[in-house]
Motif scaffolding. Structure first.
Motif, PDB file in Angstrom:
ATOM      1  N   TYR A  81      -7.129  -4.328  10.068  1.00  0.00           N
ATOM      2  CA  TYR A  81      -6.643  -3.075   9.487  1.00  0.00           C
ATOM      3  C   TYR A  81      -6.692  -3.152   7.965  1.00  0.00           C
ATOM      4  CZ  TYR A  81      -3.597   0.981   8.814  1.00  0.00           C
ATOM      5  OH  TYR A  81      -3.085   2.197   8.448  1.00  0.00           O
ATOM      6  N   GLY A  82      -6.986  -2.032   7.318  1.00  0.00           N
ATOM      7  CA  GLY A  82      -7.237  -2.042   5.867  1.00  0.00           C
ATOM      8  C   GLY A  82      -6.033  -2.320   5.005  1.00  0.00           C
ATOM      9  N   GLU A  83      -4.883  -1.719   5.335  1.00  0.00           N
ATOM     10  CA  GLU A  83      -3.729  -1.800   4.441  1.00  0.00           C
ATOM     11  C   GLU A  83      -2.756  -2.886   4.907  1.00  0.00           C
ATOM     12  OE1 GLU A  83      -2.429   2.200   2.802  1.00  0.00           O
ATOM     13  OE2 GLU A  83      -3.526   2.840   4.584  1.00  0.00           O
ATOM     14  N   GLY A  85      -0.631  -6.417   3.642  1.00  0.00           N
ATOM     15  CA  GLY A  85      -0.128  -7.115   2.457  1.00  0.00           C
ATOM     16  C   GLY A  85       0.722  -8.305   2.845  1.00  0.00           C
ATOM     17  N   VAL A 101       7.018   1.160   5.964  1.00  0.00           N
ATOM     18  CA  VAL A 101       5.999   0.128   6.160  1.00  0.00           C
ATOM     19  C   VAL A 101       6.526  -0.941   7.122  1.00  0.00           C
ATOM     20  CG1 VAL A 101       4.525  -1.587   5.040  1.00  0.00           C
ATOM     21  CG2 VAL A 101       5.123   0.530   3.833  1.00  0.00           C
ATOM     22  N   ASP A 116       0.750  -1.328   6.538  1.00  0.00           N
ATOM     23  CA  ASP A 116       1.046   0.019   6.036  1.00  0.00           C
ATOM     24  C   ASP A 116       0.384   1.073   6.914  1.00  0.00           C
ATOM     25  OD1 ASP A 116       1.753   2.227   4.639  1.00  0.00           O
ATOM     26  OD2 ASP A 116       1.055   1.531   2.688  1.00  0.00           O
ATOM     27  N   CYS A 117       1.013   1.342   8.052  1.00  0.00           N
ATOM     28  CA  CYS A 117       0.532   2.401   8.951  1.00  0.00           C
ATOM     29  C   CYS A 117       1.605   3.486   9.060  1.00  0.00           C
ATOM     30  CB  CYS A 117       0.188   1.835  10.317  1.00  0.00           C
ATOM     31  SG  CYS A 117       1.546   0.978  11.140  1.00  0.00           S
TER      32      CYS A 117
END
Length: 471
Positions: A81-83, A85, A101, A116-117
């Motif tokens: 998934y892109g976001e 951290g 988040v 972060d979805c």
């Protein structure tokens, strides 16, 4: 506190802080990932369930031998998934969680994985009720910050567009975005605003932009003319950014604060630019004339009524023809307050009752109030014009500033006659002249200091830059 490599220590800490056993919307899910204990925290209603499910499904097939030694490698290998951290500070992690988040704790990792979805409840980006245009785009800001920044990004596809994020409020931790063009903004003003925002210490921004405005610019309350321009239109905000201004967006607020703003900026409207230059100039000049009429019409009429000998023959029709039972000053002041009462009543009236109550109010306050002797028809006429003219200003703050100045003019004119009118006019002019924008510049530039070419641009709608370029 720093995140521990022990899942039990982390779980105990977050159970005490978040109390998911009491708060039903705080979800804690115990998992097994690669043979290790794990725990997922999220806020119900703030999470894209489908996205989170796919992320968890991708980790369910991990074998014990495949588990890397640190969280960074785990994220690189198994979280596509892109976001994503990594966070080590538990306090910062809690703030992110309460912002929507989700985060994942895995035994043996001294870092939490943030996913972060998040998603927020939001209404459609429909045209704002106050900032309507006759022609042009029909979208408007909403209460979700990310949607608002996206509406601006859609219009300015330039890598120099900057959107800095920060948060304010000990309890609310409200997100604030500062938007500007890096190569066009006044750097000194930007640094000043950024510093003021960072020094703000409040519990919450209860009233969104208004709370922030009073924190970063505690101006003198007795000058009613607004220091800030507010707009609910993305096209207006994008145009202001391209002109070198700074836009401040506050989460939970469907409007943008435009800095710096002079009185000419506040009077401007999007319709000035959605029509050809001649039509745009006419609209702008009409609004400027109405600006002055809104302020001076009723005080000037009261002055003439107190001095009938000053009325020229061609204006003889403005004299009151019927018998006056209530002094004109009291009629005007009563109507000033009654109009605000009607406005408040309209805001709180259910939509299904708006039409019948409007008819009743029009009959009672119109025809019957004149017949009863409370008001003269001339007073009703001029106050009706002033009331309608106030709505030619998109800024509520500017409308009320003119109202306060008008009431002051009426009172001074009644007590001091011509000298009172002159004194009230000087006070109104002084409030404009001695006012300053947040940048410390003249509020009525380019009148003071006088700059003819800039003044022409403010009064006359010139051709747009692309029109001049293409000829």
């Amino acid at each position: 506190m720093q995140i521990s490599s022990s899942i039990e220590n982390n779980r105990t800490f977050f159970q005490k802080k978040l109390r998911p056993d009491i708060s039903f919307d705080v979800v804690d899910r115990n998992l097994m990932i690669g043979g290790r204990d794990a725990c997922l925290y999220c806020i119900d209603g703030f999470t894209k369930d489908d996205t989170l499910l796919k992320v968890l499904q991708a980790m369910s097939s991990i074998e014990t031998a495949q588990m890397p030694d640190n969280a960074n490698d785990f994220a690189a290998l198994y979280l596509a998934y892109g976001e994503i951290g990594l966070e080590t500070d538990s306090d910062a992690l809690i703030i992110q969680l309460l912002s929507g988040v989700p985060f994942l704790l895995i035994d043996g990792y001294a870092q939490a994985l943030t996913i972060d979805c998040r998603t927020y409840p939001a209404r459609g980006v429909s045209e704002p009720e106050k900032d309507k245009v006759l022609r042009g785009s029909r979208d408007g800001f909403v209460e979700t910050l990310v949607f608002n920044t996206a509406l601006i990004r859609r219009r300015i596809r330039d890598p120099k567009l900057r959107m800095e994020i920060m948060n304010i409020g000990e309890s609310s931790h409200t997100d604030i975005a500062i938007c500007y063009m890096e190569n066009r903004v006044d750097t000194e003003l930007l640094n000043r605003i950024r510093t003021r925002i960072q020094k703000v210490h409040v519990d919450a921004l209860s009233m969104n932009q208004e709370s922030l405005a009073e924190c970063i610019y505690p101006h003198k309350w007795f000058n009613p003319f607004p220091k800030f321009r507010f707009s609910e239109r993305p096209d207006t905000s994008a145009a202001s950014i391209l002109e070198g201004n700074i836009i401040i967006l506050v989460d939970n607020s469907p409007s943008a604060m435009i800095l710096p703003s002079s009185v000419f900026d506040i009077i401007e409207e999007a319709d000035d630019y959605y029509f050809p230059p001649l039509t745009g100039t006419y609209l702008r000049l009409s609004r400027t004339v109405i600006f002055f009429l809104t302020l001076f019409l009723t005080p000037l009429w009261l002055l003439f009524m107190q001095n009938p000998g000053w009325i020229p023959e061609w204006l003889a029709f403005i004299r009151v023809t019927d018998e006056i039972h209530v002094a004109l000053i009291y009629q005007l002041l009563i109507l000033e307050f009654a109009i605000d009462g009607l406005r408040l009543a309209a805001v709180n009236t259910p939509s299904m009752l708006t039409t019948p109550l409007s008819v009743i109010a029009g009959i009672v306050l119109g025809e019957y109030s004149v017949k009863s002797g409370w008001f003269n028809s001339e007073t009703m006429l001029y106050m009706a014009f002033v009331t309608i003219a106030n709505y030619s200003m998109t800024s509520f703050e500017l409308g009320y500033a003119l109202k306060f100045m008008r009431v002051l003019l009426l009172i001074l004119t009644f007590f001091l006659n011509l000298w009172g009118f002159i004194a009230g006019t000087l006070i109104a002019v002084g409030c404009l002249v001695f006012n300053r924008t947040i940048a410390g510049k003249s509020y009525i530039y380019p009148l003071i200091p006088f700059h003819w070419s800039e003044l022409k641009k403010r009064l006359l709608r010139n051709r747009l830059p692309h029109e001049e370029k293409n000829g």
